[in-house]
Design a protein around this motif. Structure first.
Motif, PDB file in Angstrom:
ATOM      1  N   LEU A 179       0.833  -1.205   0.000  1.00  0.00           N
ATOM      2  CA  LEU A 179       0.000   0.000   0.000  1.00  0.00           C
ATOM      3  C   LEU A 179       0.869   1.256   0.000  1.00  0.00           C
ATOM      4  O   LEU A 179       0.575   2.224  -0.707  1.00  0.00           O
ATOM      5  N   HIS A 180       1.947   1.212   0.776  1.00  0.00           N
ATOM      6  CA  HIS A 180       2.861   2.348   0.798  1.00  0.00           C
ATOM      7  C   HIS A 180       3.436   2.581  -0.601  1.00  0.00           C
ATOM      8  O   HIS A 180       3.503   3.709  -1.090  1.00  0.00           O
ATOM      9  N   GLN A 181       3.818   1.490  -1.235  1.00  0.00           N
ATOM     10  CA  GLN A 181       4.373   1.591  -2.583  1.00  0.00           C
ATOM     11  C   GLN A 181       3.371   2.236  -3.545  1.00  0.00           C
ATOM     12  O   GLN A 181       3.762   3.046  -4.393  1.00  0.00           O
TER      13      GLN A 181
ATOM     14  N   LEU B 131      -7.873 -17.081  -6.352  1.00  0.00           N
ATOM     15  CA  LEU B 131      -7.693 -15.855  -7.132  1.00  0.00           C
ATOM     16  C   LEU B 131      -6.254 -15.727  -7.639  1.00  0.00           C
ATOM     17  O   LEU B 131      -6.024 -15.357  -8.804  1.00  0.00           O
ATOM     18  N   ALA B 132      -5.297 -16.055  -6.794  1.00  0.00           N
ATOM     19  CA  ALA B 132      -3.895 -15.974  -7.209  1.00  0.00           C
ATOM     20  C   ALA B 132      -3.636 -16.900  -8.397  1.00  0.00           C
ATOM     21  O   ALA B 132      -2.935 -16.533  -9.352  1.00  0.00           O
ATOM     22  N   ALA B 133      -4.210 -18.083  -8.348  1.00  0.00           N
ATOM     23  CA  ALA B 133      -4.013 -19.032  -9.453  1.00  0.00           C
ATOM     24  C   ALA B 133      -4.600 -18.486 -10.752  1.00  0.00           C
ATOM     25  O   ALA B 133      -3.990 -18.601 -11.824  1.00  0.00           O
ATOM     26  N   GLU B 143       4.596 -14.348  -8.110  1.00  0.00           N
ATOM     27  CA  GLU B 143       4.702 -13.470  -6.949  1.00  0.00           C
ATOM     28  C   GLU B 143       3.673 -12.342  -6.996  1.00  0.00           C
ATOM     29  O   GLU B 143       2.965 -12.085  -6.012  1.00  0.00           O
ATOM     30  N   ALA B 144       3.586 -11.688  -8.138  1.00  0.00           N
ATOM     31  CA  ALA B 144       2.638 -10.585  -8.297  1.00  0.00           C
ATOM     32  C   ALA B 144       1.207 -11.086  -8.179  1.00  0.00           C
ATOM     33  O   ALA B 144       0.328 -10.398  -7.633  1.00  0.00           O
ATOM     34  N   ALA B 145       0.963 -12.293  -8.673  1.00  0.00           N
ATOM     35  CA  ALA B 145      -0.386 -12.865  -8.586  1.00  0.00           C
ATOM     36  C   ALA B 145      -0.793 -13.027  -7.127  1.00  0.00           C
ATOM     37  O   ALA B 145      -1.912 -12.680  -6.734  1.00  0.00           O
ATOM     38  N   HIS B 146       0.116 -13.549  -6.329  1.00  0.00           N
ATOM     39  CA  HIS B 146      -0.230 -13.763  -4.920  1.00  0.00           C
ATOM     40  C   HIS B 146      -0.412 -12.443  -4.188  1.00  0.00           C
ATOM     41  O   HIS B 146      -1.343 -12.273  -3.389  1.00  0.00           O
ATOM     42  N   ALA B 147       0.468 -11.490  -4.458  1.00  0.00           N
ATOM     43  CA  ALA B 147       0.352 -10.175  -3.817  1.00  0.00           C
ATOM     44  C   ALA B 147      -0.963  -9.502  -4.199  1.00  0.00           C
ATOM     45  O   ALA B 147      -1.678  -8.966  -3.342  1.00  0.00           O
ATOM     46  N   THR B 148      -1.294  -9.541  -5.482  1.00  0.00           N
ATOM     47  CA  THR B 148      -2.520  -8.897  -5.934  1.00  0.00           C
ATOM     48  C   THR B 148      -3.752  -9.587  -5.357  1.00  0.00           C
ATOM     49  O   THR B 148      -4.721  -8.934  -4.977  1.00  0.00           O
ATOM     50  N   ALA B 149      -3.703 -10.904  -5.281  1.00  0.00           N
ATOM     51  CA  ALA B 149      -4.831 -11.641  -4.710  1.00  0.00           C
ATOM     52  C   ALA B 149      -5.064 -11.224  -3.258  1.00  0.00           C
ATOM     53  O   ALA B 149      -6.204 -10.979  -2.838  1.00  0.00           O
ATOM     54  N   ARG B 178     -12.430  -0.492  -8.804  1.00  0.00           N
ATOM     55  CA  ARG B 178     -10.980  -0.271  -8.862  1.00  0.00           C
ATOM     56  C   ARG B 178     -10.201  -1.572  -8.679  1.00  0.00           C
ATOM     57  O   ARG B 178      -9.185  -1.799  -9.334  1.00  0.00           O
ATOM     58  N   LEU B 179     -10.679  -2.417  -7.777  1.00  0.00           N
ATOM     59  CA  LEU B 179      -9.983  -3.696  -7.558  1.00  0.00           C
ATOM     60  C   LEU B 179     -10.052  -4.559  -8.814  1.00  0.00           C
ATOM     61  O   LEU B 179      -9.067  -5.207  -9.189  1.00  0.00           O
ATOM     62  N   HIS B 180     -11.210  -4.553  -9.452  1.00  0.00           N
ATOM     63  CA  HIS B 180     -11.342  -5.307 -10.700  1.00  0.00           C
ATOM     64  C   HIS B 180     -10.354  -4.781 -11.734  1.00  0.00           C
ATOM     65  O   HIS B 180      -9.664  -5.549 -12.409  1.00  0.00           O
ATOM     66  N   GLN B 181     -10.267  -3.467 -11.811  1.00  0.00           N
ATOM     67  CA  GLN B 181      -9.346  -2.858 -12.764  1.00  0.00           C
ATOM     68  C   GLN B 181      -7.899  -3.290 -12.492  1.00  0.00           C
ATOM     69  O   GLN B 181      -7.135  -3.559 -13.422  1.00  0.00           O
ATOM     70  N   ARG B 182      -7.555  -3.385 -11.239  1.00  0.00           N
ATOM     71  CA  ARG B 182      -6.172  -3.761 -10.901  1.00  0.00           C
ATOM     72  C   ARG B 182      -5.841  -5.185 -11.337  1.00  0.00           C
ATOM     73  O   ARG B 182      -4.678  -5.521 -11.561  1.00  0.00           O
ATOM     74  N   THR B 183      -6.845  -6.046 -11.422  1.00  0.00           N
ATOM     75  CA  THR B 183      -6.584  -7.414 -11.884  1.00  0.00           C
ATOM     76  C   THR B 183      -6.401  -7.453 -13.393  1.00  0.00           C
ATOM     77  O   THR B 183      -5.971  -8.466 -13.946  1.00  0.00           O
ATOM     78  N   ARG B 184      -6.747  -6.356 -14.073  1.00  0.00           N
ATOM     79  CA  ARG B 184      -6.677  -6.352 -15.528  1.00  0.00           C
ATOM     80  C   ARG B 184      -5.381  -5.771 -16.053  1.00  0.00           C
ATOM     81  O   ARG B 184      -4.838  -6.246 -17.041  1.00  0.00           O
ATOM     82  N   VAL B 185      -4.878  -4.735 -15.384  1.00  0.00           N
ATOM     83  CA  VAL B 185      -3.826  -3.976 -16.046  1.00  0.00           C
ATOM     84  C   VAL B 185      -2.511  -3.882 -15.277  1.00  0.00           C
ATOM     85  O   VAL B 185      -1.540  -3.326 -15.784  1.00  0.00           O
ATOM     86  N   MET B 186      -2.485  -4.453 -14.084  1.00  0.00           N
ATOM     87  CA  MET B 186      -1.351  -4.134 -13.225  1.00  0.00           C
ATOM     88  C   MET B 186      -0.218  -5.158 -13.264  1.00  0.00           C
ATOM     89  O   MET B 186      -0.433  -6.335 -13.432  1.00  0.00           O
ATOM     90  N   GLN B 187       0.961  -4.647 -13.046  1.00  0.00           N
ATOM     91  CA  GLN B 187       2.116  -5.473 -12.711  1.00  0.00           C
ATOM     92  C   GLN B 187       2.406  -6.598 -13.697  1.00  0.00           C
ATOM     93  O   GLN B 187       2.900  -7.641 -13.327  1.00  0.00           O
ATOM     94  N   ARG B 188       2.067  -6.381 -14.957  1.00  0.00           N
ATOM     95  CA  ARG B 188       2.401  -7.398 -15.955  1.00  0.00           C
ATOM     96  C   ARG B 188       3.877  -7.311 -16.335  1.00  0.00           C
ATOM     97  O   ARG B 188       4.558  -6.369 -15.994  1.00  0.00           O
ATOM     98  N   ASP B 189       4.328  -8.140 -17.089  1.00  0.00           N
ATOM     99  CA  ASP B 189       5.649  -8.283 -17.715  1.00  0.00           C
ATOM    100  C   ASP B 189       6.286  -9.608 -17.400  1.00  0.00           C
ATOM    101  O   ASP B 189       5.712 -10.462 -16.779  1.00  0.00           O
TER     102      ASP B 189
END
Lengths: 189, 189
Positions: A179-181, B131-133, B143-149, B178-189
DNA sequence: GTCTATAAAGCGATAGAC
DNA sequence: GTCTATCGCTTTATAGAC
């Protein structure tokens, strides 16, 4: 029972712990008597309004703590990012790195809210607004600042729920870090 | 009192609402009697274990609902993004767009957790892991999947607290968007 | 101020009639 | 199955001694 509690400040802290651990309904006078070492006579002498007054005083104490250690730094820090960092540190300390839950959050969830509606509403709205203002000062546009502030405050509350459900404080500290990030790098321009 | 409740399913739903609104301690048998229209005799006939059994059955019912409408779609949807969208829709429906709180969350926060530790722990861990899966299948690194979940599940719980504290369901629906949006566009690569 | 004793009400749970 | 009556205990709160 615990050692007899002498100072009023200490007593209010102890009452806070009891209400946090058991909720308003679960915090019976017999538990309070046992944990504080004070008999009912003393308790009603100090709080003529009984349990409701005890909870009220604890809520006011919590609000005052957040005002001083969280809201004021958010509002008045010359560097908004520093104010936000201050907030996260204060939150980690206050919630004992996830081992303590939020009294206001617990009260908010059930019908206890109806007893303390004003205090509960103000606690969260003051927090959200102070954070949103700091984010805006730090470069977020107003809309994004408000959305992120809501996400952060809700994220903290939810992380407390999750950490307690898993009996794992690390869930909380991880969430705080993320959250801080998000207050540093997200949704600018 | 409400109309007399005939079917067991209907009864469990009513019990769920009562526990949600008042918490385990606040849900007294007299309240349950009044709200369900069933006397203590009937209640103890249906639930020989008393209030604890009622809460247990409600928790199992909630878990089963989430298993069916949330976890299975997350795990088994051919398109993981569709499974996630399904989850958010189910969550909005289940929590009545923010007018209903999470029973498991309320129980988790105070010492009621100690009575139902296993169910509470499993509810949240199953949700987070499913959700992470799905996020991982959708392209998030593990890692990002688990954090986002964790952020999403905590975000939902926190949004319920916040919405109720403000008596404003819109706080919840905004957060969900907003949470739904974060599952769509965030932290990819 | 702090204690003990007590009151009145509510609690979860059980028994037994129907 | 559902009810009423009741048990034993705990609840919040008060009274009054010290």
């Amino acid at each position: 029972m615990a050692h007899r509690i002498a100072k009023r400040d200490e007593l209010i802290v102890a009452l806070g712990e009891i209400f946090r651990e058991r909720g308003f309904d679960g915090a019976s006078l017999s538990v309070i008597t046992e944990r504080t070492g004070l008999g009912k006579g003393s308790l009603y002498h100090l709080f003529p309004g009984g349990k409701a007054e005890m909870a009220q005083v604890v809520l006011e104490e919590v609000s005052a703590w957040f005002e001083k250690h969280v809201f004021v730094p958010l509002r008045e820090s010359a560097d908004p990012a520093a104010g936000i960092a201050h907030m996260f540190n204060a939150v980690i300390r206050f919630f004992r790195s996830g081992r303590r839950v939020c009294l206001v959050g617990t009260f908010a969830l059930n019908d206890t809210r109806d007893r303390f509606g004003a205090e509960i509403r103000t606690y969260f709205s003051a927090w959200t607004e102070a954070l949103a203002a700091a984010l805006a000062r730090d470069g977020f546009d107003v809309e994004a600042a408000h959305a992120t502030a809501e996400d952060v405050v809700a994220g903290i509350q939810g992380a407390l729920v999750l950490a307690r459900s898993q009996q794992d404080p690390a869930v909380f500290t991880r969430a705080i870090k993320r959250l801080h990030q998000r207050t540093r790098v997200m949704q600018r321009d």
